[in-house]
Design a protein around this motif. Structure first.
Motif, PDB file in Angstrom:
ATOM      1  N   LEU A  22       3.252  -1.634   1.031  1.00 30.31           N
ATOM      2  CA  LEU A  22       3.168  -0.497   1.938  1.00 30.31           C
ATOM      3  C   LEU A  22       2.471   0.647   1.198  1.00 30.31           C
ATOM      4  O   LEU A  22       2.942   1.075   0.141  1.00 30.31           O
ATOM      5  N   VAL A  23       1.339   1.105   1.722  1.00 30.65           N
ATOM      6  CA  VAL A  23       0.582   2.184   1.065  1.00 30.65           C
ATOM      7  C   VAL A  23       0.108   3.186   2.114  1.00 30.65           C
ATOM      8  O   VAL A  23       0.143   2.906   3.317  1.00 30.65           O
ATOM      9  N   GLY A  24      -0.365   4.347   1.649  1.00 29.54           N
ATOM     10  CA  GLY A  24      -0.979   5.318   2.552  1.00 29.54           C
ATOM     11  C   GLY A  24      -0.623   6.752   2.207  1.00 29.54           C
ATOM     12  O   GLY A  24       0.199   7.015   1.323  1.00 29.54           O
ATOM     13  N   PHE A  25      -1.269   7.655   2.931  1.00 28.82           N
ATOM     14  CA  PHE A  25      -1.080   9.088   2.695  1.00 28.82           C
ATOM     15  C   PHE A  25       0.385   9.499   2.889  1.00 28.82           C
ATOM     16  O   PHE A  25       0.956  10.203   2.053  1.00 28.82           O
ATOM     17  N   PHE A  56      -1.156   2.173  10.792  1.00 29.43           N
ATOM     18  CA  PHE A  56      -1.694   3.479  11.185  1.00 29.43           C
ATOM     19  C   PHE A  56      -2.484   4.040  10.002  1.00 29.43           C
ATOM     20  O   PHE A  56      -2.133   5.053   9.407  1.00 29.43           O
ATOM     21  N   PRO A  57      -3.578   3.346   9.632  1.00 30.96           N
ATOM     22  CA  PRO A  57      -4.329   3.731   8.434  1.00 30.96           C
ATOM     23  C   PRO A  57      -5.096   5.048   8.614  1.00 30.96           C
ATOM     24  O   PRO A  57      -5.597   5.290   9.696  1.00 30.96           O
ATOM     25  N   PRO A  58      -5.222   5.923   7.614  1.00 31.87           N
ATOM     26  CA  PRO A  58      -4.737   5.708   6.249  1.00 31.87           C
ATOM     27  C   PRO A  58      -3.356   6.310   5.989  1.00 31.87           C
ATOM     28  O   PRO A  58      -2.998   6.523   4.843  1.00 31.87           O
ATOM     29  N   PHE A  59      -2.579   6.579   7.050  1.00 24.28           N
ATOM     30  CA  PHE A  59      -1.263   7.202   6.847  1.00 24.28           C
ATOM     31  C   PHE A  59      -0.251   6.181   6.329  1.00 24.28           C
ATOM     32  O   PHE A  59       0.534   6.484   5.442  1.00 24.28           O
ATOM     33  N   GLU A  60      -0.244   4.981   6.944  1.00 21.56           N
ATOM     34  CA  GLU A  60       0.637   3.917   6.463  1.00 21.56           C
ATOM     35  C   GLU A  60       0.062   2.579   6.889  1.00 21.56           C
ATOM     36  O   GLU A  60      -0.294   2.397   8.047  1.00 21.56           O
TER      37      GLU A  60
END
Ligand code: GLN
Length: 260
Positions: free
Chosen positions: A57-60, A46-50
């Motif tokens: 694992l990266v994102g807002f 669910f980019p850029p949230f995760e």
């Protein structure tokens, strides 16, 4: 719950499980204040949230929740990954303590879990292939077209409430475990549009051969999910959220992940 924090009995009830109970009993001399922990759950894709980048694992949501927890007395114990529609059961079964997954606060979910204060706003977007072969401008233009969304999402809710039975048949709706798979199937021509949150649609449009055809206003707001009986974490996270909004961290993270 009062701001005295969790009593030991409440703590044991909250986290459950014999292993944790033993370790708490084993350090009962230190007052217990530092033994409060948070395990977070999310659903990458669910980019850029995760999202996953090179296995990480990266994102807002990842940065924001960790920054928020940093402002609290809880110690952050890491992330567990699930499919989106398994997150609420994971929370209510005590497998995780917080959901950070671009999850919209709504009445249906509020019956099972609680939310922190909202931290992001969104509407739905209708994403199509970028080749210009199909350029709908309204929901009625989706008539008789195969449409995709991710299982258990508000985007799926819009498809069910506004499209199925009116514009499309039940069989013309394709439900995916992840929006990454839905966008892949759109690229492959197996669906003609995907209903998805606007900021995520924009991210896919920037990185894949797809584009936003139009948006559908839903006025959604994302919150972190917590258990209904967990007033302590809800209060702590709300205070942490206010703190990162006031100290500039929120704006830095929005700039980093959305360029806002
Ligand atoms: N905001 C949408 C929802 O809460 C989608 C969230 C997601 O797919 N991670 O249903």
């Amino acid at each position: 719950m009062s701001d005295e924090g969790l009593s030991r009995r409440q703590y044991l009830t909250t986290v459950g499980g014999a292993t944790v109970a033993l370790s708490v009993a084993g350090c009962s001399g230190n007052g217990g204040g530092n033994s409060q922990t948070i395990v977070a759950g999310t659903a990458p894709g669910f980019p850029p949230f995760e999202m996953k980048e090179g296995g990480d694992l990266v994102g807002f949501d990842i940065d924001l929740l960790e920054a928020v927890v940093e402002q609290t007395d809880y110690s952050f114990e890491g992330w567990e990954e699930f499919e989106f529609d398994s997150l609420i059961p994971a929370l209510t079964n005590d497998n995780i303590d917080v959901i950070a997954a671009g999850m919209t606060i709504n009445d249906e979910r509020d019956e099972t879990i609680d939310f922190t204060d909202p931290y992001y706003s969104s509407d739905q977007a209708i994403v199509v292939r970028g080749d210009g072969s199909f350029s709908p401008g309204s929901l009625s233009d989706l008539s008789d077209r195969p449409i995709g969304a991710q299982k258990g999402t508000t985007g799926e809710g819009v498809v069910q409430d506004e499209l199925i039975g009116d514009e499309i048949t039940e069989n013309q709706y394709n439900a995916y475990d992840s929006y990454v798979l839905a966008i892949q199937d759109l690229e492959n021509g197996n669906v003609d549009a995907v209903m998805i949150d606007v900021p995520v649609a924009n991210t896919f449009a920037a990185n894949r051969p797809v584009e936003v055809a139009f948006t559908y206003e839903t006025g959604e707001r994302f919150g972190f999910g917590v258990r209904t009986d967990d007033d302590a974490r809800q209060t702590a996270l709300n205070e942490g959220l206010s703190a990162v909004q006031e100290n500039g961290t929120y704006d830095e993270l929005a700039q980093k992940w959305f360029g806002e």
